[in-house]
Design a protein around this motif. Structure first.
Motif, PDB file in Angstrom:
ATOM      1  N   SER A   1       0.843  -1.207   0.000  1.00 61.31           N
ATOM      2  CA  SER A   1       0.000   0.000   0.000  1.00 61.31           C
ATOM      3  C   SER A   1       0.864   1.236   0.000  1.00 61.31           C
ATOM      4  N   ALA A   2       0.254   2.359  -0.392  1.00 64.95           N
ATOM      5  CA  ALA A   2       0.983   3.622  -0.400  1.00 64.95           C
ATOM      6  C   ALA A   2       1.442   3.971   1.013  1.00 64.95           C
ATOM      7  N   ALA A   3       0.584   3.738   1.974  1.00 66.47           N
ATOM      8  CA  ALA A   3       0.922   4.056   3.359  1.00 66.47           C
ATOM      9  C   ALA A   3       2.105   3.209   3.807  1.00 66.47           C
ATOM     10  N   GLY A   4       2.100   1.941   3.367  1.00 67.33           N
ATOM     11  CA  GLY A   4       3.186   1.027   3.737  1.00 67.33           C
ATOM     12  C   GLY A   4       4.503   1.510   3.174  1.00 67.33           C
ATOM     13  N   ARG A   5       4.480   1.951   1.923  1.00 64.21           N
ATOM     14  CA  ARG A   5       5.713   2.424   1.285  1.00 64.21           C
ATOM     15  C   ARG A   5       6.238   3.683   1.967  1.00 64.21           C
ATOM     16  N   ALA A   6       5.300   4.582   2.319  1.00 60.55           N
ATOM     17  CA  ALA A   6       5.715   5.801   3.015  1.00 60.55           C
ATOM     18  C   ALA A   6       6.357   5.451   4.347  1.00 60.55           C
ATOM     19  N   ALA A   7       5.745   4.453   5.022  1.00 61.64           N
ATOM     20  CA  ALA A   7       6.305   4.037   6.304  1.00 61.64           C
ATOM     21  C   ALA A   7       7.688   3.443   6.118  1.00 61.64           C
ATOM     22  N   GLN A   8       7.832   2.676   5.010  1.00 64.09           N
ATOM     23  CA  GLN A   8       9.105   2.018   4.741  1.00 64.09           C
ATOM     24  C   GLN A   8      10.259   3.021   4.664  1.00 64.09           C
ATOM     25  N   ILE A   9      10.051   4.079   3.862  1.00 62.00           N
ATOM     26  CA  ILE A   9      11.146   5.044   3.685  1.00 62.00           C
ATOM     27  C   ILE A   9      11.383   5.810   4.980  1.00 62.00           C
ATOM     28  N   GLU A  10      10.290   6.098   5.690  1.00 64.02           N
ATOM     29  CA  GLU A  10      10.432   6.877   6.922  1.00 64.02           C
ATOM     30  C   GLU A  10      11.159   6.078   7.999  1.00 64.02           C
ATOM     31  N   GLN A  11      10.937   4.736   8.000  1.00 62.36           N
ATOM     32  CA  GLN A  11      11.542   3.890   9.025  1.00 62.36           C
ATOM     33  C   GLN A  11      12.929   3.385   8.633  1.00 62.36           C
ATOM     34  N   SER A  12      13.306   3.626   7.376  1.00 58.24           N
ATOM     35  CA  SER A  12      14.610   3.118   6.942  1.00 58.24           C
ATOM     36  C   SER A  12      15.715   3.891   7.645  1.00 58.24           C
ATOM     37  N   TRP A  13      16.941   3.355   7.506  1.00 56.20           N
ATOM     38  CA  TRP A  13      18.085   4.019   8.143  1.00 56.20           C
ATOM     39  C   TRP A  13      18.249   5.443   7.638  1.00 56.20           C
ATOM     40  N   ALA A  14      18.071   5.598   6.329  1.00 59.69           N
ATOM     41  CA  ALA A  14      18.218   6.924   5.755  1.00 59.69           C
ATOM     42  C   ALA A  14      17.131   7.851   6.270  1.00 59.69           C
ATOM     43  N   GLY A  15      15.922   7.304   6.400  1.00 57.79           N
ATOM     44  CA  GLY A  15      14.806   8.093   6.912  1.00 57.79           C
ATOM     45  C   GLY A  15      15.100   8.596   8.315  1.00 57.79           C
ATOM     46  N   ARG A  16      15.666   7.698   9.138  1.00 55.35           N
ATOM     47  CA  ARG A  16      15.984   8.095  10.511  1.00 55.35           C
ATOM     48  C   ARG A  16      17.061   9.174  10.524  1.00 55.35           C
ATOM     49  N   LEU A  17      18.053   9.002   9.623  1.00 53.78           N
ATOM     50  CA  LEU A  17      19.126  10.006   9.517  1.00 53.78           C
ATOM     51  C   LEU A  17      18.528  11.349   9.101  1.00 53.78           C
ATOM     52  N   GLY A  18      17.629  11.309   8.110  1.00 49.48           N
ATOM     53  CA  GLY A  18      16.979  12.525   7.628  1.00 49.48           C
ATOM     54  C   GLY A  18      16.221  13.220   8.747  1.00 49.48           C
ATOM     55  N   HIS A  19      15.506  12.427   9.559  1.00 48.91           N
ATOM     56  CA  HIS A  19      14.758  13.004  10.667  1.00 48.91           C
ATOM     57  C   HIS A  19      15.689  13.639  11.685  1.00 48.91           C
ATOM     58  N   THR A  20      16.858  13.001  11.880  1.00 48.31           N
ATOM     59  CA  THR A  20      17.801  13.529  12.870  1.00 48.31           C
ATOM     60  C   THR A  20      18.281  14.927  12.486  1.00 48.31           C
ATOM     61  N   ILE A  21      18.578  15.121  11.168  1.00 43.93           N
ATOM     62  CA  ILE A  21      19.125  16.420  10.787  1.00 43.93           C
ATOM     63  C   ILE A  21      18.028  17.423  10.420  1.00 43.93           C
ATOM     64  N   GLU A  22      16.766  16.980  10.431  1.00 48.64           N
ATOM     65  CA  GLU A  22      15.695  17.870   9.982  1.00 48.64           C
ATOM     66  C   GLU A  22      15.662  19.208  10.727  1.00 48.64           C
ATOM     67  N   PRO A  23      15.799  19.221  12.060  1.00 50.68           N
ATOM     68  CA  PRO A  23      15.758  20.521  12.757  1.00 50.68           C
ATOM     69  C   PRO A  23      16.800  21.502  12.232  1.00 50.68           C
ATOM     70  N   ALA A  24      17.960  20.986  11.812  1.00 48.65           N
ATOM     71  CA  ALA A  24      19.036  21.871  11.353  1.00 48.65           C
ATOM     72  C   ALA A  24      18.716  22.491   9.996  1.00 48.65           C
ATOM     73  N   ILE A  25      18.002  21.751   9.149  1.00 48.16           N
ATOM     74  CA  ILE A  25      17.773  22.261   7.797  1.00 48.16           C
ATOM     75  C   ILE A  25      16.366  22.812   7.604  1.00 48.16           C
ATOM     76  N   ALA A  26      15.519  22.702   8.652  1.00 40.99           N
ATOM     77  CA  ALA A  26      14.148  23.204   8.550  1.00 40.99           C
ATOM     78  C   ALA A  26      14.093  24.700   8.221  1.00 40.99           C
TER      79      ALA A  26
END
Lengths: 83, 662
Positions: free
Chosen positions: B520-545
């Motif tokens: 499902s689309a929701a599943g795919r979105a979850a996949q990228i968000e939960q991936s290692w890269a997704g977690r890395l992206g979330h970590t630096i998000e405050p800096a680039i927001a």
């Protein structure tokens, strides 16, 4: 050694088209070695070909090769105008 | 036992011949003619030698190693380039095999300078032979040589007249290599060194130590020039030139106070136009081929994790980088033509004075122009700059030139998010923005050079003397070989670094695998968000927001730290995973346009796109450039300063752009 005479000038004073013979190089300048290697030695003959649009560098012909000398460099080459 | 030892013994080292000569004497064409395609650019560990190495087969069946050393005007080195040549000749490079024999290449049409160098090389006492190259040009200039007389004067050193560009005299030259001989030089006498007069490398080193490593006493120079005059009178005749040279006819216009600068603008304009126009078709072919290959990979390897890694990660990733090979090659083709024809130094002559206002000079022109293709060869080209301070400035600002790795990023952002509109007179807003980004890079580099020029301590330099070589027809062989080296270098990079990074990015964005994520689309979105890269992206998000970037762009920025172009392939992976590439066959652009922020508004609004463009225009996201700066400057501090400074500037500029545009 080198006696300043009425024809003495620096390379910088020559106009495009003028020829001269080299009478010496100023001492203590960092580009002296380079100029010596290129043939700027006493007795050598040179000719000023042209200047770049803003007046510097100067294109100089010496034994068939053409070099671009900046103002500071041209001022360090003493020449005797060909009469 | 004995036989076994014989088999194990290292094969005898091939004899090592070095080509020595002034710049612009046709040494490289001679090298190409001698070695054919059996050559490569050498890169000894520890020292940054960029000499070309090849092999040559001689008439007696033996194979020798040949090195084409950088052009030098004397054995008293001033620039890093010359230092390499001198060190190689004196056997000071531990990783290179010592030079056994020398071939001195002299421009027969302008022989004096070459004979000056010869006077020094003969004092090394190595077996030597002489090549009077450009003999065709010499006869046009009315200069005649008597090779036999020269050979006698030099105590038996073989002399051969050639014209390497036309292939004349090469066989004779090959044969003459076998009877090379240590010649009779002049052995200038220096007080305190009397008694050791036989020419040898050791004697030369002592001589230099006596007068200072980079010094040349006036009497020594005069003695050498007197020797040159004496030898030349004994073996050559100067007549009158047969006709006005191309130099006289062309320079009257190309270096004219008004027409010269106009021609310069025209040449540079044509160059960049050609790069963009001519690259379109081959880029399409490569895109098509990559797409086919991806489909093929899916058919063969299936749609499992491995198949997707192969088609999406590796082929897609490497393919997105391969597409700008045409642009790099076309730019280097034109640079090669301009260099080989002699125009490039005319351009340097014209821009010397303006560039000096910011601490650079005409010598920086070629490195900076090359940086429009890629900063790596640009920075390598700074080796010809004699002034260390100027070299530092040129190295620091080179990455601000809009290199071809930025183009895929610019073109995907511009073609996806900037409307196709004209601002009048048929000028499109997209083209204008692209031009603006080129201008931005150029402007910032000029400002950066000016600032560095103010703050770097002044060295008492000015050793630079530019030579204006005669105009020559570029040979297709030389330009072609140059392109071949560039293409191979680039493909090696694409096949190694980029390939590994593409696979890594794919793995980072797709692992760990979630259950049923692909359904499902929701599943795919979850996949990228939960991936290692997704977690890395979330970590630096405050800096680039503050720049308007979210975690997905953060993934792209992290991945593109290694190489800018990886941004496009990363966003392809990120958004394809998000939307499911198999279903709607979305192009990267459409997928980017479709992506939304948490609130539902589009992720790529205008301020964000502009901020992203500004960030890419400035930031030093290129591991190869950082590596080459470290290697060339031998200073981690300078590389760190450059990386840090450009990153901070990129962030600041992106923030300003985002704030102004919001």
């Amino acid at each position: 050694m080198h006696q300043p005479g009425s024809n003495t000038a620096t390379l910088c004073d020559l106009r495009p088209g003028e020829s001269a013979s080299i009478s010496g190089l100023e001492r203590g300048v960092s580009f002296r070695v380079r100029l010596l290697e290129l043939g700027f030695v006493p007795g050598g003959r040179l000719k000023v070909i042209r200047r770049a649009p803003l007046g510097c560098p100067v294109e100089v012909e010496i034994s068939g090769s053409h070099y671009c000398l900046r103002r500071e460099q041209a001022k360090a080459v003493w020449v005797e105008r060909a009469s | 036992m004995n036989e076994l030892r014989d088999l194990k013994a290292a094969p005898p080292r091939p004899r090592h011949l070095a080509l020595v000569g002034n710049p612009n004497v046709g040494k490289s064409s001679l090298f190409n003619a001698l070695t054919g395609l059996r050559q490569k650019v050498a890169n000894y560990p520890g020292v940054t030698v960029d000499a070309k190495i090849g092999e040559i087969s001689l008439s007696d069946g033996r194979v020798w190693q040949v090195t084409d050393l950088p052009g030098i005007s004397s054995l008293v080195a001033r620039s890093p380039d010359e230092q390499i040549a001198v060190d190689a000749l004196l056997g000071r490079i531990p990783t290179a095999s010592p030079v056994d024999q020398v071939l001195v290449v002299i421009d027969a049409a302008r022989p004096r300078r070459g004979f000056f160098l010869l006077s020094q090389v003969l004092e090394l006492g190595l077996p030597t032979s002489i090549c009077l190259n450009m003999s065709d040009e010499a006869s046009v200039a009315g200069i005649e040589f008597d090779p036999a007389a020269l050979r006698r004067l030099l105590g038996g050193v073989p002399v051969v007249a050639t014209s390497a560009a036309r292939g004349d005299g090469i066989d004779g030259l090959r044969a003459s290599l076998l009877d090379a001989k240590a010649g009779a030089g002049i052995c200038v006498s220096i007080p305190g060194l009397q008694g050791i007069s036989a020419p040898s490398v050791a004697r030369w080193v002592e001589l230099r130590a006596a007068v200072g490593e980079a010094e040349l006493a006036e009497q020594e120079a005069e003695a050498r020039w007197a020797w040159v005059t004496q030898i030349l009178t004994g073996c050559s005749r100067c007549g009158t030139p047969a006709r006005a040279t191309a130099r006289e006819r062309l320079d009257r216009y190309l270096l004219h106070p008004l027409l010269g600068p106009a021609a310069f603008v025209l040449v540079m304009g044509t160059l960049f136009q050609a790069v963009f126009r001519l690259a379109d078709a081959p880029v399409e072919w490569i895109e098509l081929a990559v797409a086919r290959l991806g489909e093929l990979a899916t058919t063969v390897a299936g749609e499992g994790v491995f198949g997707r890694l192969l088609s999406e990660g590796i082929i897609g990733g490497v393919g997105s980088v391969l597409v700008f090979l045409p642009q790099i090659l076309i730019l280097f083709f034109f640079i090669g033509l301009l260099e080989d024809s002699g125009y490039m130094t005319r351009a340097a002559f014209l821009v010397d004075r303006p560039l000096r206002a910011i601490g650079l000079s005409g010598q920086s022109f070629i490195p900076l122009l090359s940086s429009f293709a890629c900063a790596v060869p640009g920075i390598l080209a700074t080796r010809t700059i004699e002034d260390r301070r100027e070299r530092t400035i040129a190295t620091m600002v080179a990455p601000l030139m809009t290199c071809s790795a930025r183009l895929p990023v610019y073109s995907i952002l511009i073609s996806t998010f900037i409307p196709e509109r004209t601002v009048g007179w048929g000028i499109g807003i997209r083209g204008l923005l692209m031009l603006g980004l080129y201008g931005l890079g150029l402007l910032l580099s000029l400002i950066a050079a000016w600032v560095l020029n103010r703050f770097l301590s002044r060295s008492q330099a000015l050793a630079t003397v530019l030579e204006l070589p005669p105009y020559r027809f570029p040979t297709w062989r030389a330009v072609g070989l140059q392109l071949w080296h560039r293409a191979r270098q680039f493909l090696q990079r694409a096949g190694t670094v980029i390939l590994a990074l593409s696979a890594l990015v794919w793995a980072m964005t797709n692992l760990p695998v979630l259950e049923n994520a692909a359904d499902s689309a929701a599943g795919r979105a979850a996949q990228i968000e939960q991936s290692w890269a997704g977690r890395l992206g979330h970590t630096i998000e405050p800096a680039i927001a503050p720049l308007g970037f979210d975690w997905r762009i953060g993934i792209g920025l992290c991945a593109s730290l290694a190489a800018r172009e990886v941004f496009v392939s990363t966003m392809a992976v990120v958004h394809a995973t998000e939307t499911g590439a198999e279903e709607d066959e979305a192009t990267v652009g459409a997928a980017m346009r479709a992506s939304v922020r948490r609130g539902g508004e589009p992720l790529y609004d205008l301020p964000t796109v502009l901020a992203l463009l500004a960030f890419f225009a400035v930031a030093l996201q290129c591991i190869s450039t950082v590596a080459v700066v470290v290697r060339e400057t031998r200073s981690w501090a300078q590389a760190a300063l450059q990386f840090g400074g450009l990153s901070a500037l990129a962030y600041l500029l992106a923030w300003v752009v985002h704030t102004l545009a919001s």
